[in-house]
Write a protein that holds these residues in place. Structure first.
Motif, PDB file in Angstrom:
ATOM      1  N   SER A 155     -48.409  20.495 -13.454  1.00 13.15           N
ATOM      2  CA  SER A 155     -48.605  21.496 -14.509  1.00 13.15           C
ATOM      3  C   SER A 155     -47.274  22.100 -14.967  1.00 13.15           C
ATOM      4  N   THR A 156     -46.343  22.263 -14.040  1.00 14.39           N
ATOM      5  CA  THR A 156     -45.015  22.784 -14.384  1.00 14.39           C
ATOM      6  C   THR A 156     -44.260  21.775 -15.237  1.00 14.39           C
ATOM      7  N   VAL A 157     -44.335  20.511 -14.848  1.00 16.21           N
ATOM      8  CA  VAL A 157     -43.676  19.456 -15.619  1.00 16.21           C
ATOM      9  C   VAL A 157     -44.293  19.359 -17.002  1.00 16.21           C
ATOM     10  N   GLU A 158     -45.613  19.460 -17.081  1.00 19.69           N
ATOM     11  CA  GLU A 158     -46.296  19.402 -18.375  1.00 19.69           C
ATOM     12  C   GLU A 158     -45.813  20.531 -19.294  1.00 19.69           C
ATOM     13  N   ALA A 159     -45.666  21.729 -18.760  1.00 18.67           N
ATOM     14  CA  ALA A 159     -45.176  22.866 -19.561  1.00 18.67           C
ATOM     15  C   ALA A 159     -43.734  22.634 -20.017  1.00 18.67           C
ATOM     16  N   ALA A 160     -42.904  22.084 -19.131  1.00 14.74           N
ATOM     17  CA  ALA A 160     -41.512  21.804 -19.490  1.00 14.74           C
ATOM     18  C   ALA A 160     -41.447  20.724 -20.567  1.00 14.74           C
ATOM     19  N   LEU A 161     -42.253  19.683 -20.433  1.00 10.90           N
ATOM     20  CA  LEU A 161     -42.277  18.627 -21.443  1.00 10.90           C
ATOM     21  C   LEU A 161     -42.735  19.170 -22.792  1.00 10.90           C
ATOM     22  N   GLU A 162     -43.733  20.034 -22.778  1.00  8.43           N
ATOM     23  CA  GLU A 162     -44.209  20.635 -24.033  1.00  8.43           C
ATOM     24  C   GLU A 162     -43.109  21.490 -24.668  1.00  8.43           C
ATOM     25  N   HIS A 163     -42.374  22.232 -23.852  1.00  5.67           N
ATOM     26  CA  HIS A 163     -41.261  23.054 -24.348  1.00  5.67           C
ATOM     27  C   HIS A 163     -40.240  22.181 -25.074  1.00  5.67           C
ATOM     28  N   TRP A 164     -39.805  21.091 -24.420  1.00  2.00           N
ATOM     29  CA  TRP A 164     -38.787  20.226 -25.025  1.00  2.00           C
ATOM     30  C   TRP A 164     -39.346  19.432 -26.193  1.00  2.00           C
ATOM     31  N   ARG A 165     -40.630  19.041 -26.123  1.00  2.01           N
ATOM     32  CA  ARG A 165     -41.247  18.327 -27.247  1.00  2.01           C
ATOM     33  C   ARG A 165     -41.306  19.208 -28.477  1.00  2.01           C
ATOM     34  N   SER A 166     -41.654  20.483 -28.293  1.00  2.00           N
ATOM     35  CA  SER A 166     -41.759  21.402 -29.433  1.00  2.00           C
ATOM     36  C   SER A 166     -40.403  21.645 -30.094  1.00  2.00           C
ATOM     37  N   ARG A 167     -39.328  21.400 -29.368  1.00  2.00           N
ATOM     38  CA  ARG A 167     -37.972  21.535 -29.907  1.00  2.00           C
ATOM     39  C   ARG A 167     -37.410  20.195 -30.375  1.00  2.00           C
TER      40      ARG A 167
END
Length: 93
Positions: free
Chosen positions: A32-44
């Motif tokens: 879940s932490t990795v998923e949140a980090a990936l979403e953060h970088w994807r949104s940027r």
């Protein structure tokens, strides 16, 4: 979370193309932490998201929907995972 963000970034910046599960395993982080980090970088727009191709049916009989029933001795393989790659990576020098 900020350490996880940078850990995911650094791993992918090395040029790796990895699934969420592979990232979590390599960094010893919860999925879940990795998923949140990936979403953060994807949104940027820092990640390239590589969607898997559909797998071919594993069962030749056609009666069970591609090996789902297991009667022909084959099991339907798990669908391939989405892969992530850093967009503007360059080799570390």
């Amino acid at each position: 979370m900020s350490n996880a963000l940078f850990a995911v970034r650094d791993l992918l910046r090395e040029g790796a193309t990895l699934s969420r599960e592979e990232i979590a395993q390599r960094l010893s982080l919860p999925s879940s932490t990795v998923e949140a980090a990936l979403e953060h970088w994807r949104s940027r727009q820092k990640l390239q998201v590589l969607q898997p191709l559909a797998a071919a049916p594993a069962c030749s009989s056609g009666g069970c929907g591609g090996g789902a029933c297991g009667s022909c001795g084959s099991r339907k393989p798990a669908p391939p995972a989405t892969q992530y790659r850093w967009r503007d990576w360059s080799p570390v020098q």
